[in-house]
Scaffold this active site. Structure first.
Site, PDB file in Angstrom:
ATOM      1  N   GLY A  30       4.521   1.064 -18.609  1.00  0.00           N
ATOM      2  CA  GLY A  30       4.985  -0.081 -19.374  1.00  0.00           C
ATOM      3  C   GLY A  30       6.489  -0.116 -19.507  1.00  0.00           C
ATOM      4  O   GLY A  30       7.213  -0.578 -18.615  1.00  0.00           O
ATOM      5  N   CYS A  31       6.985   0.393 -20.619  1.00  0.00           N
ATOM      6  CA  CYS A  31       8.404   0.258 -20.927  1.00  0.00           C
ATOM      7  C   CYS A  31       9.298   1.112 -20.041  1.00  0.00           C
ATOM      8  O   CYS A  31      10.444   0.748 -19.790  1.00  0.00           O
ATOM      9  CB  CYS A  31       8.633   0.562 -22.402  1.00  0.00           C
ATOM     10  SG  CYS A  31       7.835  -0.665 -23.482  1.00  0.00           S
ATOM     11  N   VAL A  32       8.787   2.250 -19.558  1.00  0.00           N
ATOM     12  CA  VAL A  32       9.598   3.056 -18.638  1.00  0.00           C
ATOM     13  C   VAL A  32       9.769   2.317 -17.321  1.00  0.00           C
ATOM     14  O   VAL A  32      10.886   2.195 -16.792  1.00  0.00           O
ATOM     15  CB  VAL A  32       8.976   4.444 -18.416  1.00  0.00           C
ATOM     16  CG1 VAL A  32       9.750   5.216 -17.341  1.00  0.00           C
ATOM     17  CG2 VAL A  32       8.959   5.242 -19.711  1.00  0.00           C
ATOM     18  N   SER A  49      12.058  -0.712 -17.711  1.00  0.00           N
ATOM     19  CA  SER A  49      13.454  -0.288 -17.864  1.00  0.00           C
ATOM     20  C   SER A  49      14.017   0.237 -16.553  1.00  0.00           C
ATOM     21  O   SER A  49      15.192   0.029 -16.235  1.00  0.00           O
ATOM     22  CB  SER A  49      13.554   0.792 -18.942  1.00  0.00           C
ATOM     23  OG  SER A  49      13.117   0.303 -20.198  1.00  0.00           O
TER      24      SER A  49
END
Length: 211
Positions: A151-153, A156
């Site tokens: 998800g966020c990794v 990013s």
């Protein structure tokens, strides 16, 4: 040939390049929030080892004078800034302002010289000043740790590369709620967007920066 060997051989024909670390790195710890560590929370992911790894990497980065940035997810108490992400991902209710699940994970607390970036969407860069801040600091590369890998990794990572930062993802210091998306996304990021490295590689790199 096994399926795994065939997959690796297939990808090596097109995606088999490492770019290496930059000369002015920053370390980013993505969303190590309490919800992922509280078994009573629907976000719980059993990622204690990832946080422990990230804390060791952070120690090495700080000893080398490398900037450290932490991110978290914080929403207006009425989720007025949640948008479609909040609408889709029900567990994000745990990150409404004031929720204990949005606190930092066990053993993690920002130091006074560490920047905290609060976000509402998966990427640490989307809708934040992070890219401009890193550029103003003279940073040319980022090493990513955090939750969750898929998800966020990943979001990013793609944005870090897209903003022109040489990007590395520290596999040991990232975690997900299931090993399959964790491994699949590490594989894909390593193929197209970043170098996926171990904790030992990252620590050795930071140790080499110490004067």
């Amino acid at each position: 040939m096994s399926d795994d060997a065939d997959l690796l051989a297939n990808y090596k024909k097109a995606y088999d390049r490492r770019v290496g670390f930059g000369s002015r790195p920053a370390l980013i710890l993505i969303d190590f929030c309490m919800g992922y560590f509280d078994e009573a929370c629907d976000l719980y992911a059993g990622v204690e080892d990832a946080l422990a790894s990230a804390l060791r990497v952070r120690d090495a980065a700080r000893a080398a004078g490398v900037p450290v940035i932490l991110t978290n997810v914080v929403y207006h108490p009425m989720a007025l800034n949640g948008g479609r992400f909040f609408e889709k991902a029900a567990p994000l209710k745990n990150f409404l302002e004031g929720s204990p699940m949005g606190a930092w994970g066990p053993g993690l607390e920002p130091f006074a010289d560490e920047l905290v970036v609060s976000k509402q969407y998966p990427s640490a860069f989307f809708g934040t000043s992070l890219a401009s801040t890193l550029t103003a600091m003279g940073v040319d590369s980022v090493l990513l740790t955090g939750l969750t890998t898929s998800g966020c990794v990943r979001a990013s990572c793609v944005d870090a590369m897209s903003h022109g930062f040489r990007t590395a993802v520290i596999a040991d210091a990232c975690g997900d709620r299931h090993p399959a998306p964790h491994e699949a996304n590490l594989f894909d990021m390593n193929a197209k967007y970043a170098d996926v490295v171990s904790e030992d590689e990252a620590v050795a790199f930071f140790d080499g920066l110490r004067g």
